[in-house]
Design a protein around this motif. Sequence first.
Motif, PDB file in Angstrom:
ATOM      1  N   ALA A  57       0.833  -1.209   0.000  1.00 53.76           N
ATOM      2  CA  ALA A  57       0.000   0.000   0.000  1.00 53.76           C
ATOM      3  C   ALA A  57       0.868   1.259   0.000  1.00 53.76           C
ATOM      4  O   ALA A  57       0.544   2.260   0.617  1.00 53.76           O
ATOM      5  N   SER A  77      -9.998   3.858   3.699  1.00 50.80           N
ATOM      6  CA  SER A  77      -9.849   5.308   3.843  1.00 50.80           C
ATOM      7  C   SER A  77      -8.381   5.620   4.120  1.00 50.80           C
ATOM      8  O   SER A  77      -7.590   4.726   4.413  1.00 50.80           O
ATOM      9  N   GLN A  78      -8.033   6.907   4.042  1.00 46.80           N
ATOM     10  CA  GLN A  78      -6.656   7.328   4.328  1.00 46.80           C
ATOM     11  C   GLN A  78      -6.214   6.875   5.719  1.00 46.80           C
ATOM     12  O   GLN A  78      -5.094   6.415   5.920  1.00 46.80           O
ATOM     13  N   ARG A  79      -7.125   7.019   6.678  1.00 42.98           N
ATOM     14  CA  ARG A  79      -6.796   6.633   8.052  1.00 42.98           C
ATOM     15  C   ARG A  79      -6.590   5.134   8.170  1.00 42.98           C
ATOM     16  O   ARG A  79      -5.745   4.673   8.926  1.00 42.98           O
ATOM     17  N   GLN A  80      -7.384   4.379   7.430  1.00 41.65           N
ATOM     18  CA  GLN A  80      -7.221   2.921   7.488  1.00 41.65           C
ATOM     19  C   GLN A  80      -5.910   2.504   6.834  1.00 41.65           C
ATOM     20  O   GLN A  80      -5.238   1.601   7.322  1.00 41.65           O
ATOM     21  N   ALA A  82      -3.198   4.297   6.700  1.00 47.66           N
ATOM     22  CA  ALA A  82      -2.128   4.648   7.647  1.00 47.66           C
ATOM     23  C   ALA A  82      -2.050   3.607   8.757  1.00 47.66           C
ATOM     24  O   ALA A  82      -0.956   3.153   9.140  1.00 47.66           O
ATOM     25  N   ALA A  83      -3.203   3.170   9.259  1.00 42.48           N
ATOM     26  CA  ALA A  83      -3.218   2.165  10.321  1.00 42.48           C
ATOM     27  C   ALA A  83      -2.685   0.832   9.795  1.00 42.48           C
ATOM     28  O   ALA A  83      -1.964   0.115  10.497  1.00 42.48           O
ATOM     29  N   PHE A  84      -3.017   0.527   8.541  1.00 46.49           N
ATOM     30  CA  PHE A  84      -2.525  -0.705   7.920  1.00 46.49           C
ATOM     31  C   PHE A  84      -0.998  -0.695   7.862  1.00 46.49           C
ATOM     32  O   PHE A  84      -0.335  -1.642   8.265  1.00 46.49           O
ATOM     33  N   ARG A  85      -0.449   0.427   7.382  1.00 44.36           N
ATOM     34  CA  ARG A  85       1.017   0.524   7.287  1.00 44.36           C
ATOM     35  C   ARG A  85       1.651   0.467   8.673  1.00 44.36           C
ATOM     36  O   ARG A  85       2.762  -0.035   8.848  1.00 44.36           O
ATOM     37  N   CYS A  86       0.948   0.993   9.632  1.00 40.47           N
ATOM     38  CA  CYS A  86       1.498   1.082  10.980  1.00 40.47           C
ATOM     39  C   CYS A  86       1.486  -0.277  11.688  1.00 40.47           C
ATOM     40  O   CYS A  86       2.465  -0.660  12.316  1.00 40.47           O
ATOM     41  N   PHE A 114       3.417   6.422  16.462  1.00 36.13           N
ATOM     42  CA  PHE A 114       2.256   6.557  15.574  1.00 36.13           C
ATOM     43  C   PHE A 114       1.111   5.642  16.015  1.00 36.13           C
ATOM     44  O   PHE A 114      -0.048   5.928  15.753  1.00 36.13           O
TER      45      PHE A 114
ATOM     46  N   GLU B   8      -8.390  -1.213  11.320  1.00 34.67           N
ATOM     47  CA  GLU B   8      -8.890  -0.111  12.144  1.00 34.67           C
ATOM     48  C   GLU B   8      -8.491   1.238  11.535  1.00 34.67           C
ATOM     49  O   GLU B   8      -7.836   1.284  10.500  1.00 34.67           O
ATOM     50  N   LEU B 120       5.574   4.245   8.048  1.00 34.48           N
ATOM     51  CA  LEU B 120       5.514   3.793   9.433  1.00 34.48           C
ATOM     52  C   LEU B 120       4.157   4.109  10.060  1.00 34.48           C
ATOM     53  O   LEU B 120       3.939   3.836  11.231  1.00 34.48           O
ATOM     54  N   LEU B 123      -0.077   9.887   9.558  1.00 33.86           N
ATOM     55  CA  LEU B 123      -1.154  10.466   8.758  1.00 33.86           C
ATOM     56  C   LEU B 123      -0.616  11.695   8.034  1.00 33.86           C
ATOM     57  O   LEU B 123       0.300  12.358   8.526  1.00 33.86           O
TER      58      LEU B 123
END
Lengths: 244, 225
Positions: A57, A77-80, A82-86, A114, B8, B120, B123
């Motif tokens: 991603a 979504s963008q937030r998801q 980011a959470a996926f990468r995290c 993060f 999530e 990492l 956002l």
Amino acid sequence: MADIVVKTEDVVKEYRMGSNILRALDGINIEIERGEYISLMGPSGSGKSTLFNMIGALDRPTEGQVYIDGQNMSQLSQRQIAAFRCHRVGYIFQSYNLLHVRSAHGNVTLPMIFAGIPDRQRNEKAEQLLDLVGLGDRMYHLPDELSGGQRQRVAIARALANDPSIILADEPTANLDTITGREIIDLIKRLNTDQGVTVISATHDLKMLDVSDRIVDIRDGLVERIRNRDEIDIEVGEVGSEGH
Amino acid sequence: MQQRTPIEEQIDLPFVESLRISFQSLKIRFGRSIITTAGITLGIAFLVSVWTNNEIGLALQESGRQSTINTFEETTEKGISTKDIWLIVMSLIVCVVGIANSMLMAVTERFREIGTMKCLGALDGFVVRLFLLESGFQGFSGALIGALIGTLGAVLLGLKDYGLDLFFYFPLFPVQPEDGTMRLGVIVVILLGCVLGMILAVIGSAFPAWRAAKLPPAEAMRTEV
């Protein structure tokens, strides 16, 4: 039924270079099972790094779908994302991509920052991980004060910070000498066997062959063939005997 | 294909965390930060010195003092001369371009870092916030130093032109003379200089940072400067 962790459906990626369109991926279909060690192999420009970016991603496909853990990545979504990468993926890059303003320890804690993990907990975890990769005594050194192999170890520790289920490694040994490269491969393999992490590695390092469960050969943006472990063993024997 | 736990949503980070990361980054990158800040300092110093010089000139004219050195006819004119307006506008342009350039360069060379942070789990908004904090701090401190240097320069020039009389009529505070024009006074000029430096630095870095944060990480990391 096999537990598929990554699935790509007719993934196409095109880059626009002025008036030309370069088709880096030309319809890739692969399925990767949980706990597998997969190597994406192919010459430079074959599209393996592009595929790596799609699975992680890090870039969007022009056409086609990528599913990870059953989720269609294009619908997140963008937030998801980011959470996926995290949380779900740990990335290891050829050029380490450490933040050179942060110490080894600071680099490992960043993904945990993060993720919202409290101070003390993340400091302890970073120390554990750096110990695990054999850098317990160089924790507070800046990346510029570390050798290539040590930097890659920091990157591995950082990739493990949020207990990802997938490790994505893009040419992790390309900038390292043979012995250090071997050590890095062994370390990644150990994570794969001990912790059950799925490893997907883009590489053209033959040393990666004998630790892989399957090898996906990519050529001109297409899957040329997929070789299994047993087929690999024979070839590695040949490669090994050539070396001696 | 089985459905696993759904992915999530990424959380927002507390402001303190952003503050901590941005200050750490400024501290470790001290040498580079100083160069960027120096760009801001110079721009604001130039602007403030021209502006203060002008304020001093006007204040002494109004007091009826003539320059001890025989200058050209504009000192006998009332109000801001065309040449002064021209100088202020020019210094403003130099200042805007200089600061925008410093900030653009400083952010562009960090595209890879932005891409890595996104890998990492950062956002887009967090990345932009980090750069806003860093540049806001650099902008303010650089501009404050610049404004003080600029004022000092203007005072020295004023001393040369008007001698110690300068201090009797020093236009420290804003005044409104009878002709209806507004004299800002040196304090306001310094404050305006600081605010302008900060705003320019923030705008100059926010735009490239926002652009880089919007890029997919693979693309941001590919960007070579």
